[in-house]
Scaffold this active site. Structure first.
Site, mmCIF file in Angstrom:
data_model
loop_
_atom_site.group_PDB
_atom_site.id
_atom_site.type_symbol
_atom_site.label_atom_id
_atom_site.label_comp_id
_atom_site.label_asym_id
_atom_site.label_seq_id
_atom_site.Cartn_x
_atom_site.Cartn_y
_atom_site.Cartn_z
ATOM 1 N N TYR A 1 -9.389 4.403 6.845
ATOM 2 C CA TYR A 1 -9.684 5.794 6.478
ATOM 3 C C TYR A 1 -10.906 6.402 7.171
ATOM 4 O O TYR A 1 -10.931 7.611 7.416
ATOM 5 C CB TYR A 1 -9.759 5.921 4.948
ATOM 6 N N THR B 1 5.050 7.565 3.366
ATOM 7 C CA THR B 1 4.588 8.191 4.607
ATOM 8 C C THR B 1 5.462 7.781 5.793
ATOM 9 O O THR B 1 5.685 6.588 6.017
ATOM 10 C CB THR B 1 3.133 7.754 4.878
ATOM 11 N N CYS C 1 -2.097 12.975 10.115
ATOM 12 C CA CYS C 1 -1.604 11.590 10.013
ATOM 13 C C CYS C 1 -0.485 11.341 11.034
ATOM 14 O O CYS C 1 0.350 12.203 11.270
ATOM 15 C CB CYS C 1 -1.073 11.415 8.592
ATOM 16 N N HIS D 1 -5.575 -1.295 4.664
ATOM 17 C CA HIS D 1 -5.255 0.134 4.700
ATOM 18 C C HIS D 1 -6.509 0.978 4.440
ATOM 19 O O HIS D 1 -6.672 2.051 5.034
ATOM 20 C CB HIS D 1 -4.166 0.423 3.667
ATOM 21 N N GLU E 1 -4.137 13.490 -0.128
ATOM 22 C CA GLU E 1 -3.994 12.230 0.618
ATOM 23 C C GLU E 1 -5.318 11.468 0.661
ATOM 24 O O GLU E 1 -5.353 10.247 0.526
ATOM 25 C CB GLU E 1 -3.492 12.489 2.037
ATOM 26 N N CYS F 1 -9.244 7.280 10.762
ATOM 27 C CA CYS F 1 -8.344 8.448 10.840
ATOM 28 C C CYS F 1 -9.005 9.683 10.246
ATOM 29 O O CYS F 1 -8.948 10.765 10.834
ATOM 30 C CB CYS F 1 -6.997 8.148 10.220
ATOM 31 N N GLU G 1 5.836 12.833 3.551
ATOM 32 C CA GLU G 1 6.147 11.819 2.538
ATOM 33 C C GLU G 1 7.498 12.078 1.843
ATOM 34 O O GLU G 1 7.949 13.223 1.781
ATOM 35 C CB GLU G 1 5.032 11.767 1.477
ATOM 36 N N CYS H 1 0.239 3.452 10.696
ATOM 37 C CA CYS H 1 -0.701 2.411 10.267
ATOM 38 C C CYS H 1 -0.212 1.688 9.017
ATOM 39 O O CYS H 1 -0.596 0.540 8.776
ATOM 40 C CB CYS H 1 -2.077 3.012 10.022
HETATM 41 C C1 LIG Z 1 -0.196 11.609 0.997
HETATM 42 C C2 LIG Z 1 0.069 10.257 0.428
HETATM 43 C C3 LIG Z 1 0.651 9.272 1.228
HETATM 44 C C4 LIG Z 1 0.944 8.023 0.705
HETATM 45 N N1 LIG Z 1 1.595 7.095 1.505
HETATM 46 C C5 LIG Z 1 1.971 5.914 0.988
HETATM 47 C C6 LIG Z 1 2.715 4.978 1.762
HETATM 48 O O1 LIG Z 1 3.032 5.224 2.917
HETATM 49 N N2 LIG Z 1 3.059 3.794 1.197
HETATM 50 C C7 LIG Z 1 2.740 3.476 -0.084
HETATM 51 O O2 LIG Z 1 3.096 2.390 -0.528
HETATM 52 N N3 LIG Z 1 2.049 4.366 -0.868
HETATM 53 C C8 LIG Z 1 1.664 5.556 -0.354
HETATM 54 N N4 LIG Z 1 0.951 6.458 -1.130
HETATM 55 C C9 LIG Z 1 0.759 6.132 -2.534
HETATM 56 C C10 LIG Z 1 -0.650 5.874 -2.976
HETATM 57 O O3 LIG Z 1 -1.033 4.558 -2.676
HETATM 58 C C11 LIG Z 1 -0.659 6.181 -4.480
HETATM 59 O O4 LIG Z 1 -0.587 7.588 -4.610
HETATM 60 C C12 LIG Z 1 -1.875 5.651 -5.198
HETATM 61 O O5 LIG Z 1 -1.848 4.244 -5.216
HETATM 62 C C13 LIG Z 1 -1.935 6.181 -6.622
HETATM 63 O O6 LIG Z 1 -0.743 5.918 -7.302
HETATM 64 P P1 LIG Z 1 -0.011 7.131 -8.061
HETATM 65 O O7 LIG Z 1 0.178 8.227 -7.089
HETATM 66 O O8 LIG Z 1 1.190 6.556 -8.706
HETATM 67 O O9 LIG Z 1 -1.028 7.643 -9.108
HETATM 68 P P2 LIG Z 1 -1.359 6.996 -10.509
HETATM 69 O O10 LIG Z 1 -1.326 5.506 -10.392
HETATM 70 O O11 LIG Z 1 -0.530 7.621 -11.552
HETATM 71 O O12 LIG Z 1 -2.858 7.441 -10.677
HETATM 72 C C14 LIG Z 1 -3.246 8.697 -11.235
HETATM 73 C C15 LIG Z 1 -4.511 8.479 -12.038
HETATM 74 O O13 LIG Z 1 -4.238 7.624 -13.132
HETATM 75 C C16 LIG Z 1 -5.114 6.512 -13.160
HETATM 76 N N5 LIG Z 1 -4.331 5.374 -13.663
HETATM 77 C C17 LIG Z 1 -3.170 4.901 -13.170
HETATM 78 N N6 LIG Z 1 -2.746 3.843 -13.880
HETATM 79 C C18 LIG Z 1 -3.651 3.640 -14.854
HETATM 80 C C19 LIG Z 1 -3.774 2.707 -15.911
HETATM 81 N N7 LIG Z 1 -2.877 1.754 -16.113
HETATM 82 N N8 LIG Z 1 -4.865 2.794 -16.701
HETATM 83 C C20 LIG Z 1 -5.797 3.733 -16.510
HETATM 84 N N9 LIG Z 1 -5.726 4.669 -15.527
HETATM 85 C C21 LIG Z 1 -4.670 4.617 -14.710
HETATM 86 C C22 LIG Z 1 -5.562 6.350 -11.704
HETATM 87 O O14 LIG Z 1 -6.809 5.683 -11.595
HETATM 88 C C23 LIG Z 1 -5.634 7.805 -11.264
HETATM 89 O O15 LIG Z 1 -6.855 8.375 -11.624
HETATM 90 C C24 LIG Z 1 0.625 7.710 -0.619
HETATM 91 C C25 LIG Z 1 0.008 8.682 -1.423
HETATM 92 C C26 LIG Z 1 -0.261 9.941 -0.910
HETATM 93 C C27 LIG Z 1 -0.880 10.964 -1.809
#
Ligand SMILES: Cc1cc2nc3c(=O)[nH]c(=O)nc-3n(C[C@H](O)[C@H](O)[C@H](O)COP(=O)(O)OP(=O)(O)OC[C@H]3O[C@@H](n4cnc5c(N)ncnc54)[C@H](O)[C@@H]3O)c2cc1C
Length: 488
Positions: free
Chosen positions: A297, A191, A100, A293, A444, A300, A258, A104
């Site tokens: 994918y 990120t 990465c 976004h 990721e 990249c 991150e 982006c």
């Molecule tokens: C390497 C990496 C880079 C990233 N970079 C960025 C960035 O630059 N900027 C940014 O804004 N974000 C970034 N993200 C965040 C990414 O968008 C989130 O990880 C993703 O949206 C999931 O949110 P979470 O990690 O809080 O997981 P969760 O929301 O906790 O999800 C975990 C699981 O729970 C489920 N779940 C969650 N909520 C509910 C609910 N209410 N009901 C039922 N099931 C549910 C989901 O479907 C999933 O299966 C990055 C993530 C990673 C891993």
């Protein structure tokens, strides 16, 4: 347009607070920390390649504001060709970094806000678009790197922002006056944040009327008073403090460096505020950002997969099984999956449409299908790379063992593949496979740009199942009126 070196030099001038393994780093040397410097070098590629005549067409573009040549990462898409060039650019850079390069996220945040602020102003009579335009001009003028900050920590996922025991689990406005707003909360998984100049805050989900204070979007410097970054750990990151060989990709690292960014009562002046309480537009902003976004994918991850496929093929050659039929078959399978990912990104770009603001937006159905494929196919591509790579990619002795005057001869002798290939070269390729197919990189693909369910919700909504039912009924000669409207 800045060069990579100018970008790095400018980062040293920030007064940024980065904590890493419990220690506050000296701000001017954050970019030199072994855990961080690879991510900085990777992001610097987005600057250096803009000066390379071979990539001029992909990396640079004329600003729609004043016709100046700008780095594409600061551009607002003006056509489907722009959307396509974005995807091609991302694949090209990934082929060079194998990971990465972070830029982006802010790029997508700018485009999403550009379209949404326009529509918000048209409906509500606000002046957010003018502010966003001014901010965009500043970004294009200075060629700064902007982190895209959407994801809140979210606490108990079954509760809305205002229902949480701790109100700060989603970023919210705690004070407003004639000068600006004060925000509190945190953004998770950020990120490239520690090697950016600014961040663009966006809400993490659609908001209900009681969540008004949580519908906030604004820009602020990463070193604004009250901002603290806590750098995340990665698979095998302590190896970064040793020699380069055991890292696999010492030059550019894994994923985007991150961090957890804490916003402890941070002041933001009104001219940098792009949403403040307009709950009806929070969901739209999340959707626009997510689609832009998710478009990325196949670009990249297509490029990253090119490197993984290459590494697996080289390992097979170095080990003497490169000509085996099942290896060729597996490499072909990997190619098929990587190109399928790329095809979705190309398709959602080609099918993009002009928004009311004039900026082009991707086809949301295809963008979501593409990202959803990434959550599965990258695991399959990496599975096959690990299959071809052999157990060596998990159990190899260290570089220090190879260099040891006592046992180095054994590592050299017993890790040898075909006679003509130095053992060190085979070990380096093994480490690259380990690095690129390991924990942090895979997660990721799963959660970056949203977890799989987020895409599924999107494409099931957009795919119009009722229309598909009518197609079948028509061809089968069954009158529509005779079928139950809902499942019994
Ligand atoms: C390497 C990496 C880079 C990233 N970079 C960025 C960035 O630059 N900027 C940014 O804004 N974000 C970034 N993200 C965040 C990414 O968008 C989130 O990880 C993703 O949206 C999931 O949110 P979470 O990690 O809080 O997981 P969760 O929301 O906790 O999800 C975990 C699981 O729970 C489920 N779940 C969650 N909520 C509910 C609910 N209410 N009901 C039922 N099931 C549910 C989901 O479907 C999933 O299966 C990055 C993530 C990673 C891993």
């Amino acid at each position: 347009m800045r060069t990579g070196q100018q970008y790095i030099d400018s980062l040293r001038k920030r007064d940024i607070k980065v904590y890493l393994k419990g220690e506050l780093l000296e701000s001017s040397t954050v970019v030199d920390h072994p855990f961080i410097r690879g991510h900085v070098a990777s992001a610097a590629m987005t600057y250096d390649l803009a000066h390379d005549p071979r990539y001029e067409d992909l990396m640079t573009v004329k600003s729609h504001i004043d016709g100046r040549t700008i780095n594409r990462f600061t551009h607002i898409h003006q056509s489907t060709e722009d959307l396509l060039k974005k995807v091609k650019m991302l694949r090209m850079i990934s082929q060079k970094t194998g990971t990465c390069y972070q830029r982006c996220v802010g790029f997508d945040a700018l485009n999403a806000l550009y379209t949404v602020t326009f529509e918000m102003d048209a409906k509500l009579g606000t002046d957010y678009h003018k502010r966003l335009q001014a901010y965009l001009e500043y970004v294009q003028d200075t060629d700064i790197m902007v982190a895209g900050a959407m994801t809140d920590p979210k606490g108990d996922r079954s509760l809305r922002p205002g229902q949480q025991a701790d109100p700060d689990l989603f970023v919210h406005v705690v004070k407003r006056d004639d000068k600006g707003i004060v925000i509190r909360g945190a953004k998770a998984h950020m990120t490239g944040m520690v090697n950016s100049h600014e961040m663009l805050i966006m809400p993490t989900m659609a908001m209900a009327p009681e969540d008004k204070d949580y519908a906030v979007s604004c820009a602020l410097p990463v070193d604004a008073p009250g901002v603290i970054h806590i750098f995340g750990r990665q698979t095998n990151d302590d190896r970064k403090c040793e020699g380069d060989m055991d890292q696999g990709n010492a030059r550019y690292g894994i994923v985007g460096g991150e961090c957890l960014t804490v916003l402890e009562d941070v002041f933001v002046p009104w001219d940098k505020v792009f949403m403040c309480g307009e709950i009806d537009y929070a969901g739209l902003l999340v959707e626009r950002f997510a689609c832009y976004h998710r478009q990325n994918y196949g670009g990249c991850k297509g490029g990253v997969s090119d490197v993984v496929i290459g590494a697996a093929a080289v390992m097979a050659d170095m080990s003497g099984y490169g000509k085996a039929a099942h290896i060729k078959e597996k490499l072909n399978e990997m190619i098929h999956m990587a190109e399928s990912l790329y095809a979705c990104s190309v398709a959602c770009s080609a099918e993009g449409k002009k928004t009311a603001s004039g900026a082009y937006f991707v086809d949301p159905l295809l963008a979501n299908v593409g990202k959803h494929n990434v959550t599965k196919l990258i695991y399959d591509i990496d599975r096959l790379a690990q299959d071809i790579g052999g157990g060596l990619t998990a159990t190899m002795p260290s570089e220090a063992d190879l260099r040891s005057p006592v046992i180095g001869k054994y590592v050299e002798k017993y890790l040898k593949g075909v006679v003509s290939v130095p053992t060190e070269h085979r070990m380096r390729i093994g480490r690259l496979i380990e690095n690129m197919t390991g924990g942090t990189a895979l997660v990721e693909s799963m959660h970056g740009a949203g977890s799989p369910q987020a895409q599924k919700v999107f494409y099931s909504k957009l795919s119009n199942l009722e229309h598909k039912k009518r197609l079948a009924l028509d061809i089968a000669g069954v009158p529509v009126a005779e079928t139950p409207k809902k499942p019994a």
